[in-house]
Design an enzyme around this catalytic site. Structure first.
Site, PDB file in Angstrom:
ATOM      1  N   CYS A   1       0.877  -0.822  -0.120  1.00 47.46           N
ATOM      2  CA  CYS A   1      -0.082  -0.110  -0.146  1.00 47.46           C
ATOM      3  C   CYS A   1       0.563   0.996  -0.021  1.00 47.46           C
ATOM      4  O   CYS A   1       1.855   0.664   0.288  1.00 47.46           O
ATOM      5  CB  CYS A   1      -0.618   0.193   0.857  1.00 47.46           C
ATOM      6  SG  CYS A   1      -2.165  -1.306   0.926  1.00 47.46           S
TER       7      CYS A   1
ATOM      8  N   HIS B   1      -5.917  -1.768  -1.680  1.00 43.84           N
ATOM      9  CA  HIS B   1      -5.759  -3.032  -1.056  1.00 43.84           C
ATOM     10  C   HIS B   1      -6.096  -3.699  -1.422  1.00 43.84           C
ATOM     11  O   HIS B   1      -6.022  -4.589  -1.242  1.00 43.84           O
ATOM     12  CB  HIS B   1      -5.764  -2.474   0.447  1.00 43.84           C
ATOM     13  CG  HIS B   1      -4.967  -4.201   1.068  1.00 43.84           C
ATOM     14  ND1 HIS B   1      -3.834  -4.112   1.366  1.00 43.84           N
ATOM     15  CD2 HIS B   1      -6.088  -4.635   2.088  1.00 43.84           C
ATOM     16  CE1 HIS B   1      -3.543  -5.493   1.885  1.00 43.84           C
ATOM     17  NE2 HIS B   1      -4.362  -5.928   2.106  1.00 43.84           N
TER      18      HIS B   1
ATOM     19  N   ASN C   1       0.038 -14.732  -9.124  1.00 42.96           N
ATOM     20  CA  ASN C   1      -0.840 -16.200  -8.341  1.00 42.96           C
ATOM     21  C   ASN C   1      -1.918 -15.324  -7.722  1.00 42.96           C
ATOM     22  O   ASN C   1      -0.946 -14.083  -7.275  1.00 42.96           O
ATOM     23  CB  ASN C   1       0.034 -16.760  -7.128  1.00 42.96           C
ATOM     24  CG  ASN C   1       1.913 -17.374  -7.941  1.00 42.96           C
ATOM     25  OD1 ASN C   1       1.560 -17.737  -9.063  1.00 42.96           O
ATOM     26  ND2 ASN C   1       2.294 -16.529  -7.513  1.00 42.96           N
TER      27      ASN C   1
ATOM     28  N   HIS D   1      -0.998  -7.773  -6.565  1.00 44.01           N
ATOM     29  CA  HIS D   1      -0.049  -7.620  -7.691  1.00 44.01           C
ATOM     30  C   HIS D   1       0.397  -9.090  -8.502  1.00 44.01           C
ATOM     31  O   HIS D   1       0.317  -9.720  -7.907  1.00 44.01           O
ATOM     32  CB  HIS D   1       1.041  -7.580  -6.554  1.00 44.01           C
ATOM     33  CG  HIS D   1       1.349  -8.878  -6.084  1.00 44.01           C
ATOM     34  ND1 HIS D   1       0.296  -9.120  -4.802  1.00 44.01           N
ATOM     35  CD2 HIS D   1       2.490  -9.661  -5.037  1.00 44.01           C
ATOM     36  CE1 HIS D   1       0.456 -10.343  -3.745  1.00 44.01           C
ATOM     37  NE2 HIS D   1       2.128 -10.761  -4.546  1.00 44.01           N
TER      38      HIS D   1
HETATM   39 ZN   LIG Z   1      -1.934  -3.352   0.579  1.00 44.86          ZN
END
Ligand SMILES: [Zn+2]
Length: 382
Positions: A77, A141, A181, A194
């Site tokens: 973040c 997030h 993944n 991510h």
């Molecule tokens: Zn985060």
């Protein structure tokens, strides 16, 4: 074009902001990491397996890495006073940085040459040179890649392409692998959307196997076409396993799919890697990739766990000309509440048994109603 700004973290790791087109230039304050971090360690080892001829990375130091931290301590973040994260800026669009707990690197260089088959290779090892990078897709997030808007997806593609080119130029790198993944079922250790990029100091076992088959074909047809391009044409002619066909990319379920869900997304033009795609091809890719991910998520009531793996041609000059860029998207999910685990036949023998037929899976994926594009994670940067 996205705006690229490079900086260094407190322990000298490289961090690169990729901001969406039209965003203002970064302030110097967003480039400085105010944390105190211990200096980086030495690489682990690569060991040669004389039985299989494969390299195996041994990275015992990674046991201390971050595992599912609470949201208020998320390392990817943006930084806040209460959470000085890996990203010094208070906001970003897409960011790439060197993994603090890499299985390869941080140093780069040549590992020992591949030993000849036999006992002479037993005990051969070297430093696990290479590079492991993290790619954060969004400052938010929660959510997933499928919820990004096309502009943000396009910036991620720009980051993949730029990193492929830059990592390929580092000493000793033989293969660059961008991947994601998704889902705790796949073993994700951070929830923040991510992906990662591995730059290996050797050609991985799977790429070596695919590369040898592709090279043989390429020689047999006097270098007129890659195997990947010929297979794509055959699938498009057949049609029964196609998922989508666009101007520059098409996606199909392979004839001998190994996984309950497996899709290959292939550019129509033969290119070795993402860096070789034109601007127009990258534009279309942002659209078709999101389309595929949304189809996956529409199959079941809950989000699909998946591995999204970019197969890029290895840098080995013997394999590279025959290589064809493609994305392999796989999921172990075989029903709403069932996962396929790699058991005896698959894990020990590499012999896959698929409980679904590729033609039926392709039909489902073709006909699934993509959800109306919900609110995206794109947002705007202050
Ligand atoms: Zn985060």
């Amino acid at each position: 074009m996205s705006r690229i700004t490079s900086t260094r973290l407190a322990d000298s790791r490289e961090l690169i902001y990729f901001d969406d087109p039209g965003t203002p230039e970064r302030t110097p304050g967003s480039l400085v990491d105010h944390r105190e971090l211990p200096s980086r360690g030495e690489p682990g080892e690569v060991r040669y397996d004389a039985l299989s001829g494969d390299w195996v990375a041994v990275a015992a130091h990674r046991q201390a890495r971050t595992h599912l931290p609470p949201a208020d301590q998320c390392p990817i973040c943006p930084t806040t006073p209460a959470n000085p994260s890996e990203i010094p800026a208070p906001d970003y669009d897409v960011v790439v940085f060197e993994n603090r707990f890499p299985s390869l690197g941080p140093a780069v260089g040549d590992i020992p040459p591949l030993p000849a088959p036999g006992l002479s290779g037993h005990g051969v090892k070297g430093a696990a040179y290479g590079r492991c990078e993290v790619v954060a897709f969004t400052p938010q997030h929660t959510g997933s890649f499928a919820e990004l808007g096309e502009t943000r997806a396009r910036t991620v593609i720009e980051a993949w392409a730029q990193r492929t080119e830059a990592l390929s130029a580092l000493p000793g790198i033989r293969q660059v692998f961008p991947f994601e993944n998704r889902g705790a079922d796949i073993g994700v250790t951070l929830h923040h959307p991510h992906g990662q990029i591995y730059a290996y100091p050797y050609v991985t076992p799977r790429a070596a196997q695919l590369g040898a088959v592709a090279r043989k074909y390429y020689d047999d047809v006097d270098a007129k076409e890659t195997l990947g391009a010929s297979l794509l044409k055959a699938e498009r002619d057949d049609g029964s396993r196609m998922v989508l066909e666009a101007t520059h990319f098409s996606a199909y379920v392979p004839f001998a799919a190994r996984w309950p869900l497996e899709i290959h997304l292939v550019p129509h033009r033969s290119v070795p890697d993402l860096a070789a795609l034109t601007g127009e091809e990258r534009d279309e890719l942002s659209h078709v990739y999101l389309d595929l991910l949304k189809r996956l998520d529409s199959l079941y009531p809950t989000p699909m766990p998946y591995i999204s793996a970019w197969h890029q041609a290895p840098l080995d000059p013997g394999l590279r000309p025959a290589g064809q860029l493609h994305l392999q998207l796989t999921s172990p999910r075989r029903a709403a509440d069932k996962l396929k685990y790699l058991a005896g036949s698959e894990a020990a023998m590499g012999a896959f048994i698929n409980d679904t037929t590729p033609e039926a899976v392709a039909e489902r994926l073709r006909n699934v109603a993509a959800p109306a594009s919900a609110e995206t994670l794109e947002g705007t940067r202050a």
